[in-house]
Design an enzyme around this catalytic site. Structure first.
Site, PDB file in Angstrom:
ATOM      1  CB  THR A 140      21.262 -19.984  15.520  1.00  0.00           C
ATOM      2  OG1 THR A 140      20.335 -20.017  14.428  1.00  0.00           O
ATOM      3  CG2 THR A 140      22.677 -20.140  15.001  1.00  0.00           C
ATOM      4  CB  VAL A 167      13.324  -9.367  17.792  1.00  0.00           C
ATOM      5  CG1 VAL A 167      13.500  -9.779  16.340  1.00  0.00           C
ATOM      6  CG2 VAL A 167      12.394 -10.350  18.511  1.00  0.00           C
ATOM      7  CG  HIS A 219      15.462 -12.119  12.001  1.00  0.00           C
ATOM      8  ND1 HIS A 219      15.566 -13.407  12.466  1.00  0.00           N
ATOM      9  CD2 HIS A 219      15.863 -12.168  10.706  1.00  0.00           C
ATOM     10  CE1 HIS A 219      16.005 -14.203  11.502  1.00  0.00           C
ATOM     11  NE2 HIS A 219      16.200 -13.470  10.431  1.00  0.00           N
TER      12      HIS A 219
HETATM   13  P1  OAD Z   1      15.623 -21.647  17.268  1.00  0.00           P
HETATM   14  O1  OAD Z   1      14.568 -21.660  18.331  1.00  0.00           O
HETATM   15  O2  OAD Z   1      15.294 -22.217  15.941  1.00  0.00           O
HETATM   16  O3  OAD Z   1      16.931 -22.417  17.765  1.00  0.00           O
HETATM   17  C1  OAD Z   1      17.540 -22.159  18.991  1.00  0.00           C
HETATM   18  C2  OAD Z   1      18.723 -23.110  19.136  1.00  0.00           C
HETATM   19  O4  OAD Z   1      19.386 -22.776  20.347  1.00  0.00           O
HETATM   20  C3  OAD Z   1      18.353 -24.587  19.202  1.00  0.00           C
HETATM   21  O5  OAD Z   1      19.207 -25.327  18.323  1.00  0.00           O
HETATM   22  C4  OAD Z   1      18.617 -24.962  20.670  1.00  0.00           C
HETATM   23  O6  OAD Z   1      19.103 -26.284  20.825  1.00  0.00           O
HETATM   24  C5  OAD Z   1      19.718 -23.981  21.025  1.00  0.00           C
HETATM   25  N1  OAD Z   1      19.787 -23.635  22.467  1.00  0.00           N
HETATM   26  C6  OAD Z   1      18.779 -23.530  23.362  1.00  0.00           C
HETATM   27  N2  OAD Z   1      19.251 -23.143  24.564  1.00  0.00           N
HETATM   28  C7  OAD Z   1      20.588 -22.997  24.424  1.00  0.00           C
HETATM   29  C8  OAD Z   1      21.653 -22.621  25.308  1.00  0.00           C
HETATM   30  N3  OAD Z   1      21.426 -22.288  26.564  1.00  0.00           N
HETATM   31  N4  OAD Z   1      22.912 -22.590  24.797  1.00  0.00           N
HETATM   32  C9  OAD Z   1      23.163 -22.925  23.509  1.00  0.00           C
HETATM   33  N5  OAD Z   1      22.204 -23.286  22.641  1.00  0.00           N
HETATM   34  C10 OAD Z   1      20.946 -23.323  23.077  1.00  0.00           C
HETATM   35  O7  OAD Z   1      16.089 -20.126  17.148  1.00  0.00           O
HETATM   36  P2  OAD Z   1      16.863 -19.380  15.973  1.00  0.00           P
HETATM   37  O8  OAD Z   1      17.864 -20.267  15.337  1.00  0.00           O
HETATM   38  O9  OAD Z   1      17.312 -18.086  16.541  1.00  0.00           O
HETATM   39  O10 OAD Z   1      12.943 -15.281  13.126  1.00  0.00           O
HETATM   40  O11 OAD Z   1      15.699 -19.102  14.950  1.00  0.00           O
HETATM   41  C11 OAD Z   1      15.985 -18.339  13.818  1.00  0.00           C
HETATM   42  C12 OAD Z   1      14.818 -17.464  13.459  1.00  0.00           C
HETATM   43  O12 OAD Z   1      13.695 -18.298  13.273  1.00  0.00           O
HETATM   44  C13 OAD Z   1      14.377 -16.511  14.557  1.00  0.00           C
HETATM   45  O13 OAD Z   1      15.097 -15.304  14.570  1.00  0.00           O
HETATM   46  C14 OAD Z   1      12.949 -16.245  14.176  1.00  0.00           C
HETATM   47  C15 OAD Z   1      12.519 -17.592  13.594  1.00  0.00           C
HETATM   48  O14 OAD Z   1      11.918 -17.476  12.421  1.00  0.00           O
HETATM   49  C16 OAD Z   1      11.940 -14.386  13.059  1.00  0.00           C
HETATM   50  O15 OAD Z   1      11.104 -14.254  13.928  1.00  0.00           O
HETATM   51  C17 OAD Z   1      11.973 -13.554  11.853  1.00  0.00           C
END
Ligand code: OAD
Length: 245
Positions: free
Chosen positions: A192, A108, A124
């Site tokens: 993600t 976001v 989102h």
């Molecule tokens: P998460 O915080 O769940 O996951 C982030 C992922 O990125 C993890 O698996 C980390 O290991 C990985 N990661 C971190 N740094 C990285 C890097 N430099 N390169 C590659 N990977 C990396 O975030 P999302 O999957 O985006 O929704 O979470 C999904 C949704 O959950 C969000 O949009 C949010 C939450 O509910 C809402 O707020 C509606």
């Protein structure tokens, strides 16, 4: 699935050269290198006692609107200080390089757009806007007294224009996504954890229709099994891919 990372990387390069309908799904990991904590990172300081999933919900907002508002104001202040990183920049270049690329983000923060990506699907919402009565308010985010501002029309509290836990995605957004997934022949999920639906279901959906699938993530993938899985920082992996295509 390829057993060695370099084999997987070369395989993905070949796919990028030969496929035309790309869908790229990004998550909080792509903005981590811009200094924005991922959603599931430990919460910092003041916020460490709260679970983000309780704050990002209609029930949380009803129970304590000021707390939720302040949490988003803090997250927004972090976003305002951040700049797009190499991943955002390469993906913005790819939107020119691949005319049929659909970039879908769960983030976001607006950093894909700041890097120059056009037509980003923000599934989102966007942290820079507030909403009420179907009207989006870009500003003021905070009213002059530090209180949660109210809607001019119905006098309810304005809320961040973000899809919260337990809420449905906007129909228009979902149909745009479904259209892209239907045509997709190469799907790449980047940064993600793949635990939040509907995004978590996209990979399996495109696999059924025969698309090639890839996951790029810092750590092991809870997100189902893709044809290629590349473990590492997204900026580093995308830089290598970008040099080879
Ligand atoms: P998460 O915080 O769940 O996951 C982030 C992922 O990125 C993890 O698996 C980390 O290991 C990985 N990661 C971190 N740094 C990285 C890097 N430099 N390169 C590659 N990977 C990396 O975030 P999302 O999957 O985006 O929704 O979470 C999904 C949704 O959950 C969000 O949009 C949010 C939450 O509910 C809402 O707020 C509606």
């Amino acid at each position: 699935m390829k057993s060695s990372p370099s084999e997987g990387l070369l395989d993905l390069v070949e796919q990028l050269k030969s496929k035309s309908n790309l869908v790229i799904l990004t998550g909080a990991g792509v903005s981590a290198e811009s200094g924005i904590p991922t959603f599931r990172d430990a919460q910092e300081g003041l916020w460490s006692e709260y679970n983000p999933e309780d704050l990002a919900s209609p029930a949380g907002f009803r129970k304590n609107p000021k707390l939720v508002f302040d949490w988003y104001a803090w997250r927004r202040s972090v976003v305002l200080k951040s700049l797009p990183n190499m991943t955002h920049q390469i993906l913005a270049d790819w939107t020119n390089k691949f005319p049929n690329l659909t970039l879908i983000t769960q983030n976001v923060d607006g950093l894909h757009q700041s890097a120059g990506s056009k037509g980003v699907i923000e599934m989102h919402g966007n942290i820079h806007r507030l909403v009420c009565c179907n009207k989006r308010h870009p500003s003021p985010w905070i009213d002059g007294n530090g209180e949660v501002p109210r809607c001019e029309k119905c006098n309810s509290l304005l809320r961040p224009d973000i899809v919260w836990f337990g809420e449905m995605l906007n129909n228009g957004v979902m149909s745009e996504i479904n259209k892209a997934l239907k045509q997709c022949d190469l799907f790449i999920a980047i940064g993600t954890s793949g635990v939040v639906y509907p995004a978590a279901g996209f990979l399996e959906k495109v696999k059924v229709s025969g698309a090639f699938t890839a996951i790029i993530n810092k750590e092991k993938f809870p997100f189902g099994t893709a044809d290629v899985q590349l473990e590492g920082l997204s900026s580093q992996i995308l830089s290598v891919l970008n040099d080879k295509i």
